[in-house]
Design a protein around this motif. Sequence first.
Motif, PDB file in Angstrom:
ATOM      1  N   TYR A  46       2.908  -9.078   0.166  1.00  0.00           N
ATOM      2  CA  TYR A  46       3.852 -10.043   0.739  1.00  0.00           C
ATOM      3  C   TYR A  46       4.981 -10.341  -0.237  1.00  0.00           C
ATOM      4  O   TYR A  46       6.163 -10.304   0.125  1.00  0.00           O
ATOM      5  CB  TYR A  46       3.130 -11.345   1.093  1.00  0.00           C
ATOM      6  CG  TYR A  46       2.323 -11.285   2.363  1.00  0.00           C
ATOM      7  CD1 TYR A  46       2.946 -11.187   3.607  1.00  0.00           C
ATOM      8  CD2 TYR A  46       0.934 -11.336   2.322  1.00  0.00           C
ATOM      9  CE1 TYR A  46       2.209 -11.139   4.783  1.00  0.00           C
ATOM     10  CE2 TYR A  46       0.185 -11.287   3.492  1.00  0.00           C
ATOM     11  CZ  TYR A  46       0.834 -11.185   4.718  1.00  0.00           C
ATOM     12  OH  TYR A  46       0.097 -11.125   5.877  1.00  0.00           O
ATOM     13  N   LEU A  47       4.627 -10.644  -1.489  1.00  0.00           N
ATOM     14  CA  LEU A  47       5.660 -10.989  -2.472  1.00  0.00           C
ATOM     15  C   LEU A  47       6.637  -9.844  -2.680  1.00  0.00           C
ATOM     16  O   LEU A  47       7.845 -10.060  -2.793  1.00  0.00           O
ATOM     17  CB  LEU A  47       5.010 -11.356  -3.810  1.00  0.00           C
ATOM     18  CG  LEU A  47       4.178 -12.631  -3.865  1.00  0.00           C
ATOM     19  CD1 LEU A  47       3.786 -12.942  -5.304  1.00  0.00           C
ATOM     20  CD2 LEU A  47       4.917 -13.814  -3.263  1.00  0.00           C
ATOM     21  N   GLU A  48       6.108  -8.628  -2.730  1.00  0.00           N
ATOM     22  CA  GLU A  48       6.979  -7.471  -2.974  1.00  0.00           C
ATOM     23  C   GLU A  48       7.863  -7.143  -1.781  1.00  0.00           C
ATOM     24  O   GLU A  48       8.816  -6.373  -1.901  1.00  0.00           O
ATOM     25  CB  GLU A  48       6.141  -6.263  -3.388  1.00  0.00           C
ATOM     26  CG  GLU A  48       5.513  -6.437  -4.763  1.00  0.00           C
ATOM     27  CD  GLU A  48       4.738  -5.219  -5.221  1.00  0.00           C
ATOM     28  OE1 GLU A  48       5.363  -4.304  -5.797  1.00  0.00           O
ATOM     29  OE2 GLU A  48       3.513  -5.176  -4.978  1.00  0.00           O
ATOM     30  N   ALA A  96       3.457 -12.181  10.990  1.00  0.00           N
ATOM     31  CA  ALA A  96       3.458 -11.937   9.545  1.00  0.00           C
ATOM     32  C   ALA A  96       2.336 -10.984   9.158  1.00  0.00           C
ATOM     33  O   ALA A  96       2.516 -10.089   8.320  1.00  0.00           O
ATOM     34  CB  ALA A  96       3.318 -13.253   8.788  1.00  0.00           C
ATOM     35  N   LEU A  97       1.176 -11.149   9.785  1.00  0.00           N
ATOM     36  CA  LEU A  97       0.061 -10.252   9.506  1.00  0.00           C
ATOM     37  C   LEU A  97       0.354  -8.838   9.998  1.00  0.00           C
ATOM     38  O   LEU A  97       0.063  -7.852   9.297  1.00  0.00           O
ATOM     39  CB  LEU A  97      -1.215 -10.774  10.164  1.00  0.00           C
ATOM     40  CG  LEU A  97      -2.453  -9.888  10.033  1.00  0.00           C
ATOM     41  CD1 LEU A  97      -2.803  -9.640   8.570  1.00  0.00           C
ATOM     42  CD2 LEU A  97      -3.632 -10.510  10.764  1.00  0.00           C
ATOM     43  N   MET A  98       0.951  -8.713  11.169  1.00  0.00           N
ATOM     44  CA  MET A  98       1.259  -7.389  11.686  1.00  0.00           C
ATOM     45  C   MET A  98       2.331  -6.707  10.827  1.00  0.00           C
ATOM     46  O   MET A  98       2.287  -5.489  10.622  1.00  0.00           O
ATOM     47  CB  MET A  98       1.707  -7.471  13.146  1.00  0.00           C
ATOM     48  CG  MET A  98       0.671  -8.071  14.099  1.00  0.00           C
ATOM     49  SD  MET A  98      -1.043  -7.508  13.825  1.00  0.00           S
ATOM     50  CE  MET A  98      -0.885  -5.754  14.163  1.00  0.00           C
ATOM     51  N   ASN A  99       3.269  -7.495  10.305  1.00  0.00           N
ATOM     52  CA  ASN A  99       4.249  -6.932   9.374  1.00  0.00           C
ATOM     53  C   ASN A  99       3.548  -6.401   8.126  1.00  0.00           C
ATOM     54  O   ASN A  99       3.839  -5.297   7.646  1.00  0.00           O
ATOM     55  CB  ASN A  99       5.275  -7.992   8.969  1.00  0.00           C
ATOM     56  CG  ASN A  99       6.216  -8.363  10.099  1.00  0.00           C
ATOM     57  OD1 ASN A  99       6.332  -7.647  11.098  1.00  0.00           O
ATOM     58  ND2 ASN A  99       6.870  -9.494   9.956  1.00  0.00           N
ATOM     59  N   GLY A 127       1.857  -3.161   8.555  1.00  0.00           N
ATOM     60  CA  GLY A 127       2.806  -2.079   8.801  1.00  0.00           C
ATOM     61  C   GLY A 127       3.501  -1.593   7.547  1.00  0.00           C
ATOM     62  O   GLY A 127       4.077  -0.495   7.537  1.00  0.00           O
ATOM     63  N   TRP A 128       3.460  -2.403   6.492  1.00  0.00           N
ATOM     64  CA  TRP A 128       4.075  -2.009   5.224  1.00  0.00           C
ATOM     65  C   TRP A 128       3.126  -1.119   4.426  1.00  0.00           C
ATOM     66  O   TRP A 128       1.908  -1.264   4.496  1.00  0.00           O
ATOM     67  CB  TRP A 128       4.405  -3.233   4.375  1.00  0.00           C
ATOM     68  CG  TRP A 128       5.447  -4.143   4.936  1.00  0.00           C
ATOM     69  CD1 TRP A 128       6.552  -3.790   5.642  1.00  0.00           C
ATOM     70  CD2 TRP A 128       5.475  -5.579   4.833  1.00  0.00           C
ATOM     71  NE1 TRP A 128       7.285  -4.900   5.988  1.00  0.00           N
ATOM     72  CE2 TRP A 128       6.642  -6.017   5.506  1.00  0.00           C
ATOM     73  CE3 TRP A 128       4.643  -6.524   4.238  1.00  0.00           C
ATOM     74  CZ2 TRP A 128       6.989  -7.365   5.598  1.00  0.00           C
ATOM     75  CZ3 TRP A 128       4.982  -7.873   4.321  1.00  0.00           C
ATOM     76  CH2 TRP A 128       6.140  -8.282   4.993  1.00  0.00           C
ATOM     77  N   PRO A 174       3.681  -1.308  -5.260  1.00  0.00           N
ATOM     78  CA  PRO A 174       3.259  -0.940  -6.616  1.00  0.00           C
ATOM     79  C   PRO A 174       2.402  -1.987  -7.327  1.00  0.00           C
ATOM     80  O   PRO A 174       1.385  -1.649  -7.937  1.00  0.00           O
ATOM     81  CB  PRO A 174       4.587  -0.721  -7.343  1.00  0.00           C
ATOM     82  CG  PRO A 174       5.535  -0.306  -6.263  1.00  0.00           C
ATOM     83  CD  PRO A 174       5.137  -1.095  -5.062  1.00  0.00           C
ATOM     84  N   LEU A 175       2.808  -3.255  -7.278  1.00  0.00           N
ATOM     85  CA  LEU A 175       2.012  -4.287  -7.943  1.00  0.00           C
ATOM     86  C   LEU A 175       0.648  -4.444  -7.269  1.00  0.00           C
ATOM     87  O   LEU A 175      -0.370  -4.642  -7.945  1.00  0.00           O
ATOM     88  CB  LEU A 175       2.748  -5.626  -7.939  1.00  0.00           C
ATOM     89  CG  LEU A 175       3.960  -5.753  -8.869  1.00  0.00           C
ATOM     90  CD1 LEU A 175       4.595  -7.134  -8.714  1.00  0.00           C
ATOM     91  CD2 LEU A 175       3.563  -5.509 -10.317  1.00  0.00           C
ATOM     92  N   GLU A 176       0.631  -4.390  -5.962  1.00  0.00           N
ATOM     93  CA  GLU A 176      -0.632  -4.463  -5.230  1.00  0.00           C
ATOM     94  C   GLU A 176      -1.564  -3.338  -5.660  1.00  0.00           C
ATOM     95  O   GLU A 176      -2.761  -3.554  -5.913  1.00  0.00           O
ATOM     96  CB  GLU A 176      -0.380  -4.380  -3.726  1.00  0.00           C
ATOM     97  CG  GLU A 176      -1.664  -4.417  -2.889  1.00  0.00           C
ATOM     98  CD  GLU A 176      -1.426  -4.042  -1.433  1.00  0.00           C
ATOM     99  OE1 GLU A 176      -2.382  -4.166  -0.645  1.00  0.00           O
ATOM    100  OE2 GLU A 176      -0.305  -3.621  -1.088  1.00  0.00           O
ATOM    101  N   ALA A 177      -1.037  -2.131  -5.766  1.00  0.00           N
ATOM    102  CA  ALA A 177      -1.858  -0.982  -6.154  1.00  0.00           C
ATOM    103  C   ALA A 177      -2.355  -1.125  -7.589  1.00  0.00           C
ATOM    104  O   ALA A 177      -3.491  -0.750  -7.901  1.00  0.00           O
ATOM    105  CB  ALA A 177      -1.055   0.303  -5.999  1.00  0.00           C
ATOM    106  N   ALA A 178      -1.524  -1.661  -8.470  1.00  0.00           N
ATOM    107  CA  ALA A 178      -1.897  -1.793  -9.876  1.00  0.00           C
ATOM    108  C   ALA A 178      -2.944  -2.883 -10.090  1.00  0.00           C
ATOM    109  O   ALA A 178      -3.907  -2.706 -10.836  1.00  0.00           O
ATOM    110  CB  ALA A 178      -0.664  -2.091 -10.716  1.00  0.00           C
TER     111      ALA A 178
END
Length: 245
Positions: A207-209, A184-187, A190-191, A195-199
């Motif tokens: 993870y949620l997005e 899960a951490l490696m995924n 890799g992403w 947008p929400l994370e950046a905002a």
Amino acid sequence: MGKTIAMIPARYDATRFPGKLMKPLGNSTVIRKVYENTLATGLFDEVSVVTDSDVIDAEIAAIGGKVYRSQRSHESGSDRIAEIVENIEVDIILNVQGDMPFVKRAPLEKLLASFQDPAVQVGSLMQEMHDAEAVKNPNVVKVVVDKFSNSLLFSRSPIPYPRSTEQAITWYEHVGVYAYRKQALMNFTGWSMTPLEAAEKIECLRYLENGIPLKMVITDYLGVNIDTPEDLEKAAAFLKRQTGV
């Protein structure tokens, strides 16, 4: 659950409070308190600090602690940890933020126990909020969950918004401790940043997005997270009440 380790991502040049991890707290430093309290839980096959800082490296090495040096710049502590664990054989990684000096055994043990459910890929902690000013404070990340304690949203804004005055609301603060299965951490790393994370500048929104909820585990009060000089003063007062130091 197999091999379980704790890693403490530690960046010296924090945006809001540069050098905060090396500030004195009681008879120690912030980062040393975090390391020693995590180690004292006795829950992990290994406890280490992951840093790009010579000063933090030397501080932990001076007490015989294990330090990994990250070689790349990172947007989040999870990304910093992922650089190291990519080449480590491990099942569960627990990420303790470097500005959380009052971490203790019981909530971490409860968080790790949630991984007995094979469906859980990522988990974190939350604590009930009783301070109305903290609910409005953008430095305090809030979380709302479904009836199964899976995260629905994280935000620096007050969530849920109390539109109805008849509905009792419990607000929860997101406590910056994560646990994840290695894949899960490696995924995650890799992403691309979402947008929400950046905002919001909240890493777990990635993870949620990408459709992965976090299993949220409620804990009692874990003391003060140190984001500002004022928080450091609060942490010193909290420590003095606890220990007299």
